[in-house]
Design an enzyme around this catalytic site. Sequence first.
Site, PDB file in Angstrom:
ATOM      1  N   CYS A  68       2.515  10.687 -10.966  1.00 43.46           N
ATOM      2  CA  CYS A  68       3.265  10.443 -12.422  1.00 43.46           C
ATOM      3  C   CYS A  68       3.165   9.061 -13.050  1.00 43.46           C
ATOM      4  O   CYS A  68       3.525   8.782 -14.256  1.00 43.46           O
ATOM      5  CB  CYS A  68       4.673  10.965 -12.308  1.00 43.46           C
ATOM      6  SG  CYS A  68       5.775   9.976 -11.829  1.00 43.46           S
ATOM      7  N   CYS A 103       8.535  12.352  -6.942  1.00 39.15           N
ATOM      8  CA  CYS A 103       7.497  12.961  -6.516  1.00 39.15           C
ATOM      9  C   CYS A 103       7.371  12.941  -4.957  1.00 39.15           C
ATOM     10  O   CYS A 103       6.487  13.580  -4.276  1.00 39.15           O
ATOM     11  CB  CYS A 103       6.282  12.409  -7.137  1.00 39.15           C
ATOM     12  SG  CYS A 103       6.141  12.309  -8.827  1.00 39.15           S
ATOM     13  N   GLN A 123       6.462  -3.939  10.810  1.00 38.51           N
ATOM     14  CA  GLN A 123       7.137  -2.840  11.255  1.00 38.51           C
ATOM     15  C   GLN A 123       6.613  -2.329  12.522  1.00 38.51           C
ATOM     16  O   GLN A 123       7.340  -1.261  13.206  1.00 38.51           O
ATOM     17  CB  GLN A 123       7.065  -1.551  10.204  1.00 38.51           C
ATOM     18  CG  GLN A 123       5.770  -0.995  10.045  1.00 38.51           C
ATOM     19  CD  GLN A 123       4.821  -1.690   9.116  1.00 38.51           C
ATOM     20  OE1 GLN A 123       5.112  -2.688   8.546  1.00 38.51           O
ATOM     21  NE2 GLN A 123       3.415  -1.113   9.180  1.00 38.51           N
ATOM     22  N   GLU A 151       2.491  -6.488   8.601  1.00 36.86           N
ATOM     23  CA  GLU A 151       2.873  -5.041   9.335  1.00 36.86           C
ATOM     24  C   GLU A 151       3.931  -5.217  10.442  1.00 36.86           C
ATOM     25  O   GLU A 151       3.690  -4.876  11.380  1.00 36.86           O
ATOM     26  CB  GLU A 151       1.408  -4.493  10.023  1.00 36.86           C
ATOM     27  CG  GLU A 151       0.512  -4.242   9.068  1.00 36.86           C
ATOM     28  CD  GLU A 151       0.444  -3.215   8.267  1.00 36.86           C
ATOM     29  OE1 GLU A 151       1.268  -2.628   8.098  1.00 36.86           O
ATOM     30  OE2 GLU A 151      -0.639  -3.166   7.357  1.00 36.86           O
ATOM     31  N   SER A 184       6.653  -0.415  -0.008  1.00 37.73           N
ATOM     32  CA  SER A 184       5.769   0.954   0.291  1.00 37.73           C
ATOM     33  C   SER A 184       4.360   0.387   0.675  1.00 37.73           C
ATOM     34  O   SER A 184       4.190  -0.367   0.369  1.00 37.73           O
ATOM     35  CB  SER A 184       6.033   2.129  -0.577  1.00 37.73           C
ATOM     36  OG  SER A 184       5.508   1.418  -1.873  1.00 37.73           O
ATOM     37  N   MET A 185       3.616   1.553   0.873  1.00 35.78           N
ATOM     38  CA  MET A 185       2.048   1.029   1.222  1.00 35.78           C
ATOM     39  C   MET A 185       1.567   0.874  -0.286  1.00 35.78           C
ATOM     40  O   MET A 185       2.009   1.599  -1.575  1.00 35.78           O
ATOM     41  CB  MET A 185       1.350   2.349   1.979  1.00 35.78           C
ATOM     42  CG  MET A 185       1.756   2.247   3.432  1.00 35.78           C
ATOM     43  SD  MET A 185       0.702   3.488   4.196  1.00 35.78           S
ATOM     44  CE  MET A 185      -0.660   2.858   4.029  1.00 35.78           C
TER      45      MET A 185
END
Length: 205
Positions: A162, A194, A105, A103, A30-31
């Site tokens: 969280c 979340c 993607q 990057e 993920s980022m």
Amino acid sequence: MVEEFAFDNAEERRKVRQNDGGWIEVIAGSMFSGKSEELIRRLTRARIARQKVQVFKPGIDARYSVEEIASHSGQKHISLPVNSTSEMMEQVMPDTEVIGIDEAQFFDMEIIAAVNSLAEMGKRVIIAGLDQDYMGKPFEPMPQLLSIAEFITKTHAICVRCGATANYSQRTVESEARVEVGASDKYEARCRKCFVPHADAPTPL
Ligand code: ADP
Ligand code: ZN
């Protein structure tokens, strides 16, 4: 993640080396999960080993600097922005030993055959990219790149809500475009509990 090539053991590494040195490594997550950091770390080590390195990124990602790839923590590495896979292939020099792509993607599907051919020429190709979009859907061409890679590293961020392990890039501004370039102004890292697959209010500080 601390292993340089993500090889499991010396035997595996020896076998790959016998293969004229060409292979594909993918760093996916993920980022804010540290993909760029990890890519920069591997590229820096290759340069210390005096290998010829070339780095590419899609022209679309002008977040920090056009001529550099940069991590959210401020590390940088020189890179060449390209607008397509074919533009990247035109720039690859015959004596280049290591190719970094950030990057991934944002590249077109031609990148899959292109990186295969680079590896077959004996080059080490290290690819970093987002494996899911803001909806949590696989982000092409990353699934295909993960399939053809010899070595895969999955990176994780920390959920800003969280504190759990985060696997998702939560969009915090309204937009239905799949590509909406931004950093902490538009996205935050979230865990499975979340994350919501649409724009959501940013986590209060
Ligand atoms: P990526 O390329 O995966 O987006 P970067 O390598 O650019 O990630 O940035 C990773 C760095 O981002 C971390 O080392 C840390 O300093 C910073 N960071 C900011 N927010 C987070 C978060 N929620 N979880 C983990 N790291 C974060
Ligand atoms: Zn969470």
